[in-house]
Write a protein that holds these residues in place. Structure first.
Motif, PDB file in Angstrom:
ATOM      1  N   THR A  77       0.835  -1.202   0.000  1.00 53.93           N
ATOM      2  CA  THR A  77       0.000   0.000   0.000  1.00 53.93           C
ATOM      3  C   THR A  77       0.869   1.250   0.000  1.00 53.93           C
ATOM      4  N   LEU A  78       0.480   2.215  -0.837  1.00 56.62           N
ATOM      5  CA  LEU A  78       1.144   3.512  -0.900  1.00 56.62           C
ATOM      6  C   LEU A  78       0.135   4.578  -0.501  1.00 56.62           C
ATOM      7  N   TYR A  79       0.563   5.491   0.376  1.00 54.89           N
ATOM      8  CA  TYR A  79      -0.271   6.619   0.783  1.00 54.89           C
ATOM      9  C   TYR A  79       0.313   7.899   0.192  1.00 54.89           C
ATOM     10  N   VAL A  80      -0.580   8.783  -0.264  1.00 55.48           N
ATOM     11  CA  VAL A  80      -0.160  10.027  -0.912  1.00 55.48           C
ATOM     12  C   VAL A  80      -0.933  11.196  -0.309  1.00 55.48           C
ATOM     13  N   ALA A  81      -0.207  12.203   0.182  1.00 53.54           N
ATOM     14  CA  ALA A  81      -0.842  13.401   0.730  1.00 53.54           C
ATOM     15  C   ALA A  81      -1.144  14.374  -0.405  1.00 53.54           C
ATOM     16  N   ASN A  82      -2.409  14.744  -0.555  1.00 50.12           N
ATOM     17  CA  ASN A  82      -2.831  15.658  -1.610  1.00 50.12           C
ATOM     18  C   ASN A  82      -3.077  17.040  -1.006  1.00 50.12           C
ATOM     19  N   ALA A  83      -2.089  17.940  -1.176  1.00 51.87           N
ATOM     20  CA  ALA A  83      -2.150  19.245  -0.522  1.00 51.87           C
ATOM     21  C   ALA A  83      -3.320  20.086  -1.017  1.00 51.87           C
ATOM     22  N   GLY A  84      -3.708  19.904  -2.268  1.00 51.43           N
ATOM     23  CA  GLY A  84      -4.801  20.688  -2.818  1.00 51.43           C
ATOM     24  C   GLY A  84      -6.173  20.092  -2.610  1.00 51.43           C
ATOM     25  N   SER A  85      -6.224  18.827  -2.174  1.00 54.70           N
ATOM     26  CA  SER A  85      -7.511  18.149  -1.987  1.00 54.70           C
ATOM     27  C   SER A  85      -7.837  17.881  -0.521  1.00 54.70           C
ATOM     28  N   ASP A  86      -6.873  18.203   0.368  1.00 57.92           N
ATOM     29  CA  ASP A  86      -7.056  17.950   1.805  1.00 57.92           C
ATOM     30  C   ASP A  86      -7.414  16.498   2.067  1.00 57.92           C
ATOM     31  N   SER A  87      -6.653  15.613   1.420  1.00 55.76           N
ATOM     32  CA  SER A  87      -6.929  14.192   1.562  1.00 55.76           C
ATOM     33  C   SER A  87      -5.662  13.376   1.410  1.00 55.76           C
ATOM     34  N   VAL A  88      -5.759  12.103   1.768  1.00 55.53           N
ATOM     35  CA  VAL A  88      -4.686  11.135   1.565  1.00 55.53           C
ATOM     36  C   VAL A  88      -5.223  10.020   0.683  1.00 55.53           C
ATOM     37  N   SER A  89      -4.606   9.856  -0.493  1.00 60.97           N
ATOM     38  CA  SER A  89      -5.004   8.772  -1.389  1.00 60.97           C
ATOM     39  C   SER A  89      -4.393   7.455  -0.924  1.00 60.97           C
ATOM     40  N   VAL A  90      -5.154   6.374  -1.089  1.00 59.41           N
ATOM     41  CA  VAL A  90      -4.700   5.033  -0.739  1.00 59.41           C
ATOM     42  C   VAL A  90      -4.574   4.239  -2.039  1.00 59.41           C
ATOM     43  N   ILE A  91      -3.372   3.716  -2.307  1.00 62.83           N
ATOM     44  CA  ILE A  91      -3.098   3.039  -3.576  1.00 62.83           C
ATOM     45  C   ILE A  91      -2.663   1.602  -3.336  1.00 62.83           C
ATOM     46  N   ARG A  92      -3.260   0.693  -4.059  1.00 67.87           N
ATOM     47  CA  ARG A  92      -2.818  -0.697  -4.059  1.00 67.87           C
ATOM     48  C   ARG A  92      -1.680  -0.814  -5.071  1.00 67.87           C
ATOM     49  N   THR A  93      -0.490  -1.171  -4.588  1.00 65.51           N
ATOM     50  CA  THR A  93       0.691  -1.077  -5.439  1.00 65.51           C
ATOM     51  C   THR A  93       0.817  -2.180  -6.479  1.00 65.51           C
ATOM     52  N   ASP A  94       0.118  -3.304  -6.306  1.00 64.25           N
ATOM     53  CA  ASP A  94       0.284  -4.387  -7.274  1.00 64.25           C
ATOM     54  C   ASP A  94      -0.258  -4.029  -8.645  1.00 64.25           C
ATOM     55  N   ASP A  95      -1.306  -3.178  -8.666  1.00 67.20           N
ATOM     56  CA  ASP A  95      -1.867  -2.786  -9.957  1.00 67.20           C
ATOM     57  C   ASP A  95      -2.057  -1.277 -10.100  1.00 67.20           C
ATOM     58  N   GLY A  96      -1.606  -0.501  -9.091  1.00 64.44           N
ATOM     59  CA  GLY A  96      -1.708   0.949  -9.179  1.00 64.44           C
ATOM     60  C   GLY A  96      -3.112   1.503  -9.031  1.00 64.44           C
ATOM     61  N   THR A  97      -4.007   0.734  -8.420  1.00 62.39           N
ATOM     62  CA  THR A  97      -5.383   1.168  -8.244  1.00 62.39           C
ATOM     63  C   THR A  97      -5.537   2.039  -7.007  1.00 62.39           C
ATOM     64  N   VAL A  98      -6.195   3.204  -7.161  1.00 61.84           N
ATOM     65  CA  VAL A  98      -6.537   4.038  -6.013  1.00 61.84           C
ATOM     66  C   VAL A  98      -7.802   3.468  -5.391  1.00 61.84           C
TER      67      VAL A  98
END
Length: 336
Positions: free
Chosen positions: A161-182
């Motif tokens: 799992t990859l987490y991404v902080a989105n400064a412009g969306s005030d959110s953290v995206s959660v990504i499944r790394t095996d297929d790049g799905t958010v």
């Protein structure tokens, strides 16, 4: 430098020097010890700091606008985001030279490496994407659309799992790394810029630049469970290896806030240099290293006493910081 105005430039640089040119770099120690790498946004270099001596032992020229640095798990490579060149510079830590330059998305800001050393993830703040790079081929293998102005990155120890902080969306995206799905997005505070995972992977800590606080996300529930007020404009963040404390660089307060992970309250505030932004914790938890963007220095903090023990001049506009326990022994002329 291609930044979206001063505020975005500052956010991307702080949110999450010429020794090589003059040939005056000191020779590396015979027995390699821990090192600290500092990306210097305005010098287009990475400073290599020996924390034992408190000095810069090399400055490595990289691309335009280096913003963030990440060491590979095997210690052989250092990855540097060149924010104004839309590239990632790959440094051989043994020779301290750039061996690859990889084109990525628009205005790459943060970078991290998967635990298995196979993938490099790059947040492209102006492209609203994450580039996935193969370490074996040094090529981009995937581009993942996320929220607005992605900055901070964190990958779980199992690499799934990859987490991404989105400064412009005030959110953290959660990504499944095996297929790049958010797979989802967790609402947090305003202007999330940097992420830090707890050692047990139960919580994710998010520094919110605009709301002046730190979000605590329960990863089992997938929700924010606490919001901790800190100093002005919190940016760089890290968790001690024992999981007891979180350290946050407060750009606008010239301080580092210390948060207890048990009470989720600030238990100490440490004065550092002007414009602290990047932050990295030594692998043994003994020291915190903080880059001071406006002072062109690196502050070293003793975590047992919560006091600064050294202030080290580095390049111009230091931003991202990474620590390494013991890199391979450099060979050949340093900094060429």
């Amino acid at each position: 430098m291609t930044r979206n105005g001063d505020l975005v430039r500052r956010t991307a640089a702080v949110l999450c020097a010429t020794a090589a040119l003059t040939g005056l770099a000191a020779a590396p120690p015979e027995r390699p010890g821990p090192v600290v790498y500092v990306a210097n946004l305005h010098s287009d270099t990475v400073s290599v700091v020996d924390p034992r001596t408190g000095g810069v032992v090399d400055d490595v020229p990289v691309g335009d606008g280096p913003d963030s640095v990440a060491v590979s798990p095997d210690g052989a490579r250092l990855y540097v985001t060149d924010s104004a060149a839309d590239t990632v510079s790959v440094i051989d830590t043994r020779t301290r030279t750039v061996v690859e330059t990889i084109g990525v998305g628009r205005e790459p800001s943060r970078v991290t490496v998967s635990p298995d050393n196979e993938r490099i993830y790059v947040a492209n703040v102006a492209g609203d994407t994450v580039s996935v790079i193969s370490a074996a081929t040094a090529t981009v293998t995937d581009t993942i659309a996320v929220g607005d102005a992605p900055l901070g990155l964190a990958v779980t120890p199992d690499g799934r799992t990859l987490y991404v902080a989105n400064a412009g969306s005030d959110s953290v995206s959660v990504i499944r790394t095996d297929d790049g799905t958010v797979t989802g997005a967790v609402p947090v505070g305003a202007g999330p810029t940097a992420l830090a995972l707890a050692p047990d992977c139960r919580h994710l800590y998010v520094s919110n630049l605009t709301s002046d606080d730190v979000s605590v996300v329960d990863l089992r529930e997938g929700t924010e469970t606490a919001r901790v007020p800190v100093g002005d404009q919190p940016a760089g963040i890290g968790v001690r290896p024992d999981g007891r404390r979180v350290y946050v660089a407060d750009i606008g307060s010239d301080t580092v806030s210390v948060i207890s992970t048990r009470s989720h309250t600030v238990t100490d505030t440490i004065a550092v240099g002007d414009g602290p932004n990047g932050l990295a914790i030594a692998s043994d938890g003994s020291h915190v290293h903080v880059s001071n963007f406006d002072a062109d220095t690196l502050t070293v903090i003793d975590t047992e006493t919560s006091t600064p023990t050294a202030t080290i001049p580095v390049g111009n506009g230091p931003t991202g910081v990474a620590t390494q326990t013991a890199p391979p022994t450099p060979s050949g002329p340093a900094g060429v």
